[in-house]
Design a protein around this motif. Structure first.
Motif, PDB file in Angstrom:
ATOM      1  N   PRO A 119       0.840  -1.203   0.000  1.00  0.00           N
ATOM      2  CA  PRO A 119       0.000   0.000   0.000  1.00  0.00           C
ATOM      3  C   PRO A 119       0.873   1.251   0.000  1.00  0.00           C
ATOM      4  O   PRO A 119       1.920   1.293   0.655  1.00  0.00           O
ATOM      5  N   VAL A 120       0.444   2.253  -0.748  1.00  0.00           N
ATOM      6  CA  VAL A 120       1.173   3.523  -0.810  1.00  0.00           C
ATOM      7  C   VAL A 120       0.178   4.658  -0.677  1.00  0.00           C
ATOM      8  O   VAL A 120      -0.867   4.662  -1.328  1.00  0.00           O
ATOM      9  N   ASP A 121       0.511   5.615   0.171  1.00  0.00           N
ATOM     10  CA  ASP A 121      -0.299   6.815   0.344  1.00  0.00           C
ATOM     11  C   ASP A 121       0.485   7.991  -0.242  1.00  0.00           C
ATOM     12  O   ASP A 121       1.609   8.263   0.191  1.00  0.00           O
ATOM     13  N   ILE A 122      -0.106   8.679  -1.219  1.00  0.00           N
ATOM     14  CA  ILE A 122       0.566   9.810  -1.858  1.00  0.00           C
ATOM     15  C   ILE A 122      -0.157  11.093  -1.505  1.00  0.00           C
ATOM     16  O   ILE A 122      -1.388  11.157  -1.581  1.00  0.00           O
ATOM     17  N   ARG A 123       0.610  12.096  -1.102  1.00  0.00           N
ATOM     18  CA  ARG A 123       0.020  13.401  -0.788  1.00  0.00           C
ATOM     19  C   ARG A 123       0.901  14.494  -1.379  1.00  0.00           C
ATOM     20  O   ARG A 123       2.065  14.259  -1.724  1.00  0.00           O
ATOM     21  N   VAL A 124       0.329  15.666  -1.504  1.00  0.00           N
ATOM     22  CA  VAL A 124       1.074  16.817  -2.019  1.00  0.00           C
ATOM     23  C   VAL A 124       1.381  17.750  -0.862  1.00  0.00           C
ATOM     24  O   VAL A 124       0.480  18.140  -0.106  1.00  0.00           O
ATOM     25  N   ASP A 125       2.655  18.101  -0.703  1.00  0.00           N
ATOM     26  CA  ASP A 125       3.088  18.958   0.391  1.00  0.00           C
ATOM     27  C   ASP A 125       2.733  20.413   0.092  1.00  0.00           C
ATOM     28  O   ASP A 125       2.325  20.770  -1.013  1.00  0.00           O
ATOM     29  N   ASP A 126       2.932  21.273   1.086  1.00  0.00           N
ATOM     30  CA  ASP A 126       2.605  22.691   0.938  1.00  0.00           C
ATOM     31  C   ASP A 126       3.394  23.360  -0.185  1.00  0.00           C
ATOM     32  O   ASP A 126       2.925  24.327  -0.792  1.00  0.00           O
ATOM     33  N   ASP A 127       4.605  22.843  -0.465  1.00  0.00           N
ATOM     34  CA  ASP A 127       5.420  23.451  -1.520  1.00  0.00           C
ATOM     35  C   ASP A 127       5.100  22.887  -2.903  1.00  0.00           C
ATOM     36  O   ASP A 127       5.750  23.233  -3.883  1.00  0.00           O
ATOM     37  N   GLY A 128       4.104  21.995  -2.984  1.00  0.00           N
ATOM     38  CA  GLY A 128       3.682  21.468  -4.269  1.00  0.00           C
ATOM     39  C   GLY A 128       4.349  20.169  -4.686  1.00  0.00           C
ATOM     40  O   GLY A 128       3.969  19.589  -5.704  1.00  0.00           O
ATOM     41  N   THR A 129       5.355  19.699  -3.936  1.00  0.00           N
ATOM     42  CA  THR A 129       6.000  18.435  -4.284  1.00  0.00           C
ATOM     43  C   THR A 129       5.226  17.271  -3.672  1.00  0.00           C
ATOM     44  O   THR A 129       4.593  17.401  -2.620  1.00  0.00           O
ATOM     45  N   ALA A 130       5.292  16.145  -4.352  1.00  0.00           N
ATOM     46  CA  ALA A 130       4.556  14.959  -3.914  1.00  0.00           C
ATOM     47  C   ALA A 130       5.426  14.097  -3.012  1.00  0.00           C
ATOM     48  O   ALA A 130       6.631  13.956  -3.223  1.00  0.00           O
ATOM     49  N   LEU A 131       4.778  13.533  -2.004  1.00  0.00           N
ATOM     50  CA  LEU A 131       5.435  12.588  -1.108  1.00  0.00           C
ATOM     51  C   LEU A 131       4.663  11.280  -1.153  1.00  0.00           C
ATOM     52  O   LEU A 131       3.431  11.270  -1.229  1.00  0.00           O
ATOM     53  N   ALA A 132       5.389  10.181  -1.088  1.00  0.00           N
ATOM     54  CA  ALA A 132       4.771   8.862  -1.064  1.00  0.00           C
ATOM     55  C   ALA A 132       5.223   8.124   0.186  1.00  0.00           C
ATOM     56  O   ALA A 132       6.404   8.148   0.541  1.00  0.00           O
ATOM     57  N   THR A 133       4.270   7.480   0.847  1.00  0.00           N
ATOM     58  CA  THR A 133       4.580   6.649   2.011  1.00  0.00           C
ATOM     59  C   THR A 133       4.158   5.225   1.704  1.00  0.00           C
ATOM     60  O   THR A 133       2.967   4.937   1.530  1.00  0.00           O
ATOM     61  N   LEU A 134       5.140   4.346   1.580  1.00  0.00           N
ATOM     62  CA  LEU A 134       4.838   2.937   1.332  1.00  0.00           C
ATOM     63  C   LEU A 134       4.860   2.169   2.643  1.00  0.00           C
ATOM     64  O   LEU A 134       5.596   2.518   3.566  1.00  0.00           O
ATOM     65  N   THR A 135       4.031   1.149   2.712  1.00  0.00           N
ATOM     66  CA  THR A 135       4.029   0.240   3.848  1.00  0.00           C
ATOM     67  C   THR A 135       4.595  -1.091   3.384  1.00  0.00           C
ATOM     68  O   THR A 135       4.042  -1.735   2.483  1.00  0.00           O
ATOM     69  N   SER A 136       5.694  -1.495   3.978  1.00  0.00           N
ATOM     70  CA  SER A 136       6.405  -2.686   3.515  1.00  0.00           C
ATOM     71  C   SER A 136       5.644  -3.960   3.842  1.00  0.00           C
ATOM     72  O   SER A 136       4.691  -3.967   4.639  1.00  0.00           O
ATOM     73  N   VAL A 137       6.078  -5.046   3.242  1.00  0.00           N
ATOM     74  CA  VAL A 137       5.642  -6.360   3.682  1.00  0.00           C
ATOM     75  C   VAL A 137       6.207  -6.591   5.082  1.00  0.00           C
ATOM     76  O   VAL A 137       7.084  -5.851   5.536  1.00  0.00           O
ATOM     77  N   PRO A 138       5.740  -7.601   5.816  1.00  0.00           N
ATOM     78  CA  PRO A 138       6.303  -7.864   7.147  1.00  0.00           C
ATOM     79  C   PRO A 138       7.816  -8.044   7.094  1.00  0.00           C
ATOM     80  O   PRO A 138       8.341  -8.734   6.225  1.00  0.00           O
ATOM     81  N   THR A 139       8.489  -7.386   8.019  1.00  0.00           N
ATOM     82  CA  THR A 139       9.951  -7.447   8.064  1.00  0.00           C
ATOM     83  C   THR A 139      10.405  -8.524   9.055  1.00  0.00           C
ATOM     84  O   THR A 139       9.646  -8.969   9.914  1.00  0.00           O
ATOM     85  N   ARG A 140      11.662  -8.896   8.913  1.00  0.00           N
ATOM     86  CA  ARG A 140      12.293  -9.817   9.866  1.00  0.00           C
ATOM     87  C   ARG A 140      13.791  -9.575   9.828  1.00  0.00           C
ATOM     88  O   ARG A 140      14.305  -8.949   8.902  1.00  0.00           O
ATOM     89  N   SER A 141      14.488 -10.071  10.842  1.00  0.00           N
ATOM     90  CA  SER A 141      15.925  -9.855  10.932  1.00  0.00           C
ATOM     91  C   SER A 141      16.543 -10.959  11.771  1.00  0.00           C
ATOM     92  O   SER A 141      15.966 -11.384  12.777  1.00  0.00           O
TER      93      SER A 141
END
Length: 306
Positions: A119-141
């Motif tokens: 899933p990715v959420d895309i928004r436009v910042d106050d300065d007009g540039t776009a930001l994307a926030t992705l949610t990864s698959v489950p992580t492990r280490s």
């Protein structure tokens, strides 16, 4: 398709009508960040043709939309480096998401990748540039083995005493595997001169996508470098997949005890500074990775292969 100079090996070339967009991810400056190719309609391309496009673009990754449902805002995506397909790529995901938002507007989308749904959420910042926030698959280490560590240090020309004992070597997963090595000094991180073929062999043997080299400036800020020889490039200036895996690394080690936002500064030593933001929750195995992306005008910041 043509043949190479020997007349025996097939060489594929990109179809001339393939539209390729170029974006710099994890930056607001086309001359910074990590360049990615984006093909919004790859439904007519086969595997060899997608690999040919990625090789001709020359960036560390190119994202290909092989199927799309605009109404549902759901897209099937594959990622290719100049040498091979990879299951997941964070910076190309950010670039692709911003490119899709230019067509469809901001909001939520879902990318169906070989690593799983992103899933990715895309928004436009106050300065007009776009930001994307992705949610990864489950992580492990998991802790790196002594054999894995010894071979990698040899290829990096690092010594065991170069490592930060408070941040042990791990193999971390956030869509693909990355060896995480933390150094005790910023100077050691800046002085990267490794055995390209030697590290390639180690990484192929263990199926690692990058080696994620980090230095901890503070609990909320890290500096990183990511050798990527298996993809045909010396170094990645911003690696979203490794950042996602690193979030899982911090959670596994108990270094994040409450929801936290952490900044990863990458690409500075190669002249393409990048800023990656990760949100890590000790109660959630998924990492959220946020970054900007801006179009690259060819001839102005189109750096090609590193």
């Amino acid at each position: 398709m043509t043949t190479d100079a020997s007349g025996t090996s097939p060489v594929h070339h990109a179809k001339p009508n393939t539209q390729i967009l170029r974006y710099a991810a994890f930056t607001h400056d086309p001359a910074g960040g990590n360049p990615a190719g984006v093909v919004l309609d790859a439904s007519g391309l086969d595997d060899a043709e997608m690999l040919a496009v990625a090789a001709e673009v020359g960036y560390s990754e190119t994202a290909f939309v092989t199927g799309r449902d605009d109404a549902a805002r759901r897209f099937r995506v594959r990622y290719f480096s100049p040498l091979a397909e990879v299951a997941f790529c964070g910076h190309a995901t950010v670039a692709l998401s911003v490119a899709l938002a230019a067509q469809l507007g901001p909001g939520e989308i879902v990318l169906d990748t070989p690593a799983g749904d992103i899933p990715v959420d895309i928004r436009v910042d106050d300065d007009g540039t776009a930001l994307a926030t992705l949610t990864s698959v489950p992580t492990r280490s998991r802790p790196a083995t002594s054999a894995e560590l010894e071979a990698t240090l040899k290829a990096l020309h690092w010594a065991p005493e170069d490592l930060d004992p408070a941040l042990p070597p791990h193999v971390a997963f956030g869509g693909n595997d990355h060896l995480v090595l933390a150094t005790g000094s910023r100077a050691r991180l800046a002085d990267l001169d490794y055995d390209f073929e030697g590290l390639t062999e180690v990484m192929r043997r263990h199926d690692w996508t990058t080696v994620h080299l980090v230095w901890r400036e503070s609990a909320e800020r890290f500096h990183a470098r990511d050798p990527f020889p298996v993809g045909g490039v010396v170094e990645d200036p911003a690696t979203g997949a490794a950042a996602a895996a690193f979030g899982g690394y911090l959670r596994t080690l108990g270094l994040v005890t409450s929801p936290a936002r952490i900044t990863i500064r990458q690409g500075e030593d190669m002249g393409r500074p990048s800023d990656l933001l990760i949100d890590v929750d000790p109660e959630n195995t998924r990492t959220r990775v946020t970054g900007r992306a801006v179009p690259i005008v060819q001839g102005a910041g189109d750096v090609g292969r590193y």
